[in-house]
Design a protein around this motif. Structure first.
Motif, PDB file in Angstrom:
ATOM      1  N   TYR A 176       0.872  -1.165   0.000  1.00 48.06           N
ATOM      2  CA  TYR A 176       0.000   0.000   0.000  1.00 48.06           C
ATOM      3  C   TYR A 176       0.911   1.217   0.000  1.00 48.06           C
ATOM      4  CZ  TYR A 176      -3.743  -3.173   1.295  1.00 48.06           C
ATOM      5  OH  TYR A 176      -4.654  -4.172   1.291  1.00 48.06           O
ATOM      6  N   ASN A 203       0.793  -7.083  15.352  1.00 50.02           N
ATOM      7  CA  ASN A 203      -0.184  -6.240  14.667  1.00 50.02           C
ATOM      8  C   ASN A 203       0.479  -5.613  13.455  1.00 50.02           C
ATOM      9  OD1 ASN A 203      -1.237  -5.299  17.876  1.00 50.02           O
ATOM     10  ND2 ASN A 203      -2.399  -6.539  16.458  1.00 50.02           N
ATOM     11  N   GLY A 204      -0.212  -5.699  12.332  1.00 53.70           N
ATOM     12  CA  GLY A 204       0.322  -5.099  11.121  1.00 53.70           C
ATOM     13  C   GLY A 204       1.361  -5.962  10.438  1.00 53.70           C
ATOM     14  N   GLY A 213       0.773  -8.409   8.587  1.00 57.73           N
ATOM     15  CA  GLY A 213       0.296  -8.753   7.251  1.00 57.73           C
ATOM     16  C   GLY A 213      -0.586  -9.990   7.194  1.00 57.73           C
ATOM     17  N   LYS A 214      -0.987 -10.477   8.348  1.00 55.23           N
ATOM     18  CA  LYS A 214      -1.793 -11.706   8.384  1.00 55.23           C
ATOM     19  C   LYS A 214      -3.114 -11.540   7.648  1.00 55.23           C
ATOM     20  CE  LYS A 214      -1.910 -11.483  12.876  1.00 55.23           C
ATOM     21  NZ  LYS A 214      -1.149 -10.273  13.142  1.00 55.23           N
ATOM     22  N   SER A 215      -3.859 -10.498   8.027  1.00 54.62           N
ATOM     23  CA  SER A 215      -5.170 -10.304   7.379  1.00 54.62           C
ATOM     24  C   SER A 215      -5.004 -10.046   5.896  1.00 54.62           C
ATOM     25  CB  SER A 215      -5.913  -9.137   8.021  1.00 54.62           C
ATOM     26  OG  SER A 215      -6.146  -9.396   9.380  1.00 54.62           O
ATOM     27  N   THR A 216      -3.973  -9.306   5.549  1.00 51.16           N
ATOM     28  CA  THR A 216      -3.752  -9.010   4.138  1.00 51.16           C
ATOM     29  C   THR A 216      -3.499 -10.296   3.355  1.00 51.16           C
ATOM     30  OG1 THR A 216      -2.785  -6.904   4.813  1.00 51.16           O
ATOM     31  CG2 THR A 216      -2.411  -7.596   2.554  1.00 51.16           C
ATOM     32  N   HIS A 254      -4.194 -14.021  18.301  1.00 53.93           N
ATOM     33  CA  HIS A 254      -3.128 -13.477  19.138  1.00 53.93           C
ATOM     34  C   HIS A 254      -3.027 -14.246  20.446  1.00 53.93           C
ATOM     35  CE1 HIS A 254      -2.087 -10.180  16.581  1.00 53.93           C
ATOM     36  NE2 HIS A 254      -3.346  -9.833  16.457  1.00 53.93           N
ATOM     37  N   SER A 306      -7.186   2.436   7.772  1.00 46.40           N
ATOM     38  CA  SER A 306      -6.253   1.605   7.011  1.00 46.40           C
ATOM     39  C   SER A 306      -5.242   0.914   7.914  1.00 46.40           C
ATOM     40  CB  SER A 306      -5.530   2.455   5.954  1.00 46.40           C
ATOM     41  OG  SER A 306      -4.540   3.243   6.555  1.00 46.40           O
ATOM     42  N   SER A 332      -3.952  -1.796  10.839  1.00 48.87           N
ATOM     43  CA  SER A 332      -4.348  -3.145  11.228  1.00 48.87           C
ATOM     44  C   SER A 332      -5.110  -3.057  12.539  1.00 48.87           C
ATOM     45  CB  SER A 332      -3.123  -4.029  11.390  1.00 48.87           C
ATOM     46  OG  SER A 332      -2.494  -3.773  12.621  1.00 48.87           O
ATOM     47  N   GLY A 369      -4.986  -4.271  15.569  1.00 49.07           N
ATOM     48  CA  GLY A 369      -4.324  -3.981  16.827  1.00 49.07           C
ATOM     49  C   GLY A 369      -3.848  -2.542  16.920  1.00 49.07           C
TER      50      GLY A 369
END
Ligand SMILES: Nc1ncnc2c1ncn2[C@@H]1O[C@H](COP(=O)(O)OP(=O)(O)OP(=O)(O)O)[C@@H](O)[C@H]1O
Ligand SMILES: [Mg+2]
Lengths: 341, 505
Positions: B15, B40-41, B43-46, B202, B399, B401, B403
């Protein structure tokens, strides 16, 4: 000025140029001055409407309020010999009260803004017609208020251009509104409430008070513009005076970047939106388009404008995504070196 | 282990200003449970959005059953048997269970009329309800279901699509302990049927409980993988944050002082017949445990002035006070970090800086105008203090994450001077490292004299962080526990309304 405002300005210049090329009378001083006057009158209540749209509400009674308060104002100074300064204060106060009532109904009684102001639209129009027994209210022979007339509807020569005082009024209102909305704490609250009322409440903002204030501001500004419009038209037939003005206001606000979902808006955008609408109106007159097509032309241009804006936004998204990709490949390079090692 | 049917190779995604994924590889074999963990951040969800076809990767390819392609669409993903149970559930409140399971592909009859074949819908849902052991009917309105039940509906939807892989993004973050347990059993059941699962969480004990292996992401890269045999909380933490963590509990610097906030016989709308009394002292963290729905959030809302108090009094430093609105609470120094961060905590498309300053805007005021320089300075300070991961403080919170969003909510209140801080699920969706930072922050606040009431459904957190515990059951306090009495057993006993017996754990 945001990119959105800028693209609106470009659109105005393009439309203006086209009109000027087809009919040079567009650029005549007299025509420009008249158009400017319309912009001044319409701009003020469009800004009023914008305040409501920004908090996520809607105000449909603008036109009816303009009719009712216009009638009352003329009646006060013509038939009741009220000093015009006092009458002006009374009318603006009445506008503030109308806003207070609307705001209270929306917040404390939890009635949807659309319903409250739709009822307002019907009630005030009816009241205006009943009050004058459906007759036209106006200045009789001999009635003359030179000072008021000059202030409200006069023009001052600025470098050879007869600048209507309504434009001066709009400029003052717009500057104040801009500072309030974009720089003040209260403006932040307005935007926050429009974005997410719940989160605003949890942040300790008195959301009901903010919403009511927005309606009060709207009412006051609408009353002010009602006086200017009354002084400009000089006679008011209460059945049609100001009708559809709320739609002009909503259109200007939306063109200017206010989201009907609330939480977004720009005062510059609203003013530019008003300018565009009035230039279009002028276009219909000057290009000999049947005036019955007036609304159709406006609707089409708004639709095209919003579509074009959507297209630009998407293109910008794609462009920034592409930029992100470039950054990614740059960032990936050192990793590859590490791998090789 | 059978051969993988799904492979992600060299997947990258960026991004503006952020590289969310950086040449990530991942394989999934039939019937395995893969835990995907990371800060957090990370990249797991991405990564999962790439798999679900929601996000188009900027590099790499995806191989499904041997066929490689550069990206998937949502339709491709569904066809490949990949189902996504979202972090934010995508369900329709106004439909019933069966309607939600079959949304968009309702069985029809009546020829050209295309009427919905309700009978068949219910008949088709019945076996799924059975298989997952659901305690609700196919025609139950979704609005009546709890969050955990809604999650089961999402899983049913996945199964009705013949999913081979179910992706669950932090499915337990809002569940109670018992519900989490049931979800774990559901996961085991799916696995027994040969369905693969990717599980983002987590909570490391959940990984220990259900995962066949764990893949660890950090800063968008795979930094390691652990097999079942290698799995241990310490090993996971080391990979996730690159260092070891100390134990959770840090005792207060000084013994707690007098009561600051006293709640006496408070009655809320949800439990009109029940009254709550408790008090929080200077310098202590009082944990408030209990099942979801036991009235803890309602109590917090009433104390903070969101909902009216139906009875009882609230005392601050011994003085009875009346709190009619959040504004009044804030003026008294009582702050609330709400449980629902998207709905009540944040303005999602507004910048970090503006979110942080919102409750305290008046103090950034110069002649009624907002002093944006000072606002930004403070935001930068908070961002560093809480290690909020974002390109800059002008970034829209939406935008970030999950957490990191939570950290912004905390930052809103930490930049002011609390007397009493009520935190409702303060670390939902927050990674272990950041949790530790948040706990450290809470402790520093109490050491500075603040009283903290911490509502939490995370057992580890409740036991590991509180100085004292109050447990709620159906709108009333069922008991208090001192540290010496802390145990999962005792908390659970009280939470279900039993008294604790002398035998202890
Ligand atoms: N739509 C987006 N626009 C810009 N940046 C984004 C977007 N979505 C994600 N990011 C960024 O990509 C990175 C990875 O985010 P992601 O949501 O995948 O993290 P995560 O590992 O799921 O974290 P968490 O445990 O907090 O949920 C973050 O730095 C985030 O800010
Ligand atoms: Mg996530």
């Amino acid at each position: 000025m945001s990119k959105k405002d800028l693209s609106l300005l470009v659109l105005i210049l393009v439309v203006g140029t086209v009109v000027a090329l087809i009919n040079p009378r567009f650029l005549y001083v007299g025509n420009l001055s008249n158009t400017a006057n319309q912009i001044g009158l319409f701009g003020i209540f469009s800004i009023a409407e914008a305040f409501i749209i920004i908090i996520g509400g809607i105000e449909l009674s603008v036109g009816s309020v303009i009719a009712l308060l216009g009638v009352l104002f003329i009646d006060l100074i013509v038939n009741h010999d009220v000093n015009w300064v006092v009458a002006l204060a009374m009318i603006v106060a009445a506008g503030l009260v109308i806003g207070l009532v609307h705001g209270t109904l929306v917040t404390r009684m939890r009635i949807q803004a659309f319903v409250v102001t739709l009822c307002g639209l019907l009630i005030y129009r009816g009241a205006a017609r009943y009050y004058t027994e459906d007759a036209t209210a106006g200045f009789g022979f001999g009635a003359s208020f030179p000072m008021l007339e000059w202030l409200a509807a006069g023009r001052t020569n600025v470098l050879g251009f007869p600048l209507p005082h309504s434009v001066v009024a709009l400029a003052v209102v717009a500057v104040i509104a801009w500072v309030v909305l974009h720089r003040s704490v209260f403006g932040r609250y307005l935007l926050a409430v429009g974005k997410n009322e719940e989160a605003a409440r949890y942040s300790g903002i008195r959301t009901n008070r903010v919403i009511i204030s927005a309606y009060v501001i709207c009412g006051g500004l609408t009353a002010f513009s009602a006086i200017l419009i009354a002084m400009y038209t000089r006679s008011i037939s209460p059945a049609v005076h100001g009708s559809f003005y709320e739609l002009y206001a909503i259109a200007a606000a939306v063109l200017g970047g206010c989201s009907l979902r609330g939480g977004e808006g720009s005062i510059i955008g609203v003013v530019l939106g008003t300018v565009l609408l009035q230039v279009l109106q002028n276009l219909v007159n000057l290009l000999g388009i049947p005036s019955s097509l007036n609304f159709a032309v406006m609707g089409t241009v708004i639709l095209v404008g919003v579509l074009g804006d959507q297209y630009l936004v998407q293109r910008r998204h794609r462009a920034s995504a592409a930029k992100g990709r470039e950054q990614a490949s740059v960032a990936a390079a050192p990793l590859e070196r590490v791998k090789v090692e | 282990m059978p051969a993988p049917f799904l492979e992600l190779v060299d997947i990258s995604k960026s991004y503006p200003g952020v590289v969310a994924l950086d040449h990530v590889g991942l394989q999934v074999s039939p019937g395995e449970v893969v835990a995907l963990i990371g800060e957090n951040g990370a990249g797991k969800s991405t990564l999962m959005r790439v798999l679900g076809g929601v996000v188009e990767p900027s590099g790499g390819f995806i191989r499904v059953d041997g066929a490689a392609r550069s990206s998937l669409t949502v339709a491709d993903a569904i066809k490949a048997g990949i189902a996504f149970v979202h972090q934010e559930l995508n369900l329709f409140d106004n439909l019933d269970v069966a309607g939600n399971v079959f949304i968009g592909r309702e069985p029809v009859h009546g020829g050209p009329l295309r009427l919905i074949d309700r009978k068949r819908m219910y008949a088709d849902v019945a076996p799924l309800l059975e298989r997952l052991g659901c305690d609700f009917a196919a025609d139950a309105p979704l609005a009546d279901l709890s969050l955990a039940q809604r999650q089961l509906v999402e899983i049913m939807k996945a199964l009705s699509l013949d999913a081979r892989l179910v992706i669950m993004d932090e499915p337990t973050s809002s569940l109670t302990l018992a519900e989490t347990d049931r979800l774990m059993r559901t996961v085991a059941g799916l696995k027994a049927h040969g369905v693969s699962i990717i599980f983002i969480t987590h909570r490391l004990n959940e990984v220990m409980q259900c995962a066949d292996r764990a893949v660890v992401l950090r800063d968008g890269r795979v930094v390691g993988a652990l097999t079942r045999a290698e799995l241990s909380p310490a090993a996971m933490i080391r990979l996730m944050i690159g260092r070891d963590l100390k134990s959770l509990y840090v005792p207060p610097a000084a013994p707690p002082g007098d009561s600051v906030l006293e709640i006496v016989d408070a009655v809320t709308d949800t439990y009109p017949g029940r009254a709550v009394s408790l008090s929080v002292r200077h310098g202590e963290i009082l944990g408030l445990a209990g099942l979801v729905g036991s009235g803890r959030t309602e109590l917090a809302r009433a104390v903070f002035g969101i909902d009216p108090l139906r009875g009882g009094t609230i005392r601050l430093d011994g003085e009875p006070i009346r709190i009619a609105s959040p504004r009044a609470a804030i003026e008294q120094g009582i702050y609330l970090v709400p449980e629902d961060r998207k709905g009540a905590g944040l303005l999602l498309d507004v910048s970090i800086a503006e979110n942080i300053s919102l409750p305290d805007l008046a103090s950034y005021m110069r002649f009624w105008l907002v002093d944006t320089d000072r606002e930004n300075e403070n935001a930068v300070r908070q961002r560093e203090r809480l290690k909020i991961r974002a390109p800059d403080v002008k970034t829209a919170v939406g935008s970030l994450s999950g957490g990191n969003q939570q950290k912004v909510v905390l930052a809103k209140w930490l930049s002011m001077r609390p007397k009493v801080l009520i935190v409702d699920e303060p670390t939902r969706g927050v990674d272990v490292g950041a949790k530790q930072e948040i706990y450290g922050m809470l402790r520093r606040l109490t050491d500075a004299g603040v009283a903290i009431l911490m509502i939490s459904s995370d057992m580890e957190e409740v036991i590991g962080v509180s100085d004292r515990l109050a447990v709620m059951h159906e709108g009333a306090i069922s008991g208090f526990l001192d540290r010496s009495q802390f145990s999962e057993h005792n908390v659970l006993q009280l939470a279900v309304g039993h008294t604790i017996t002398a035998e202890g754990p």
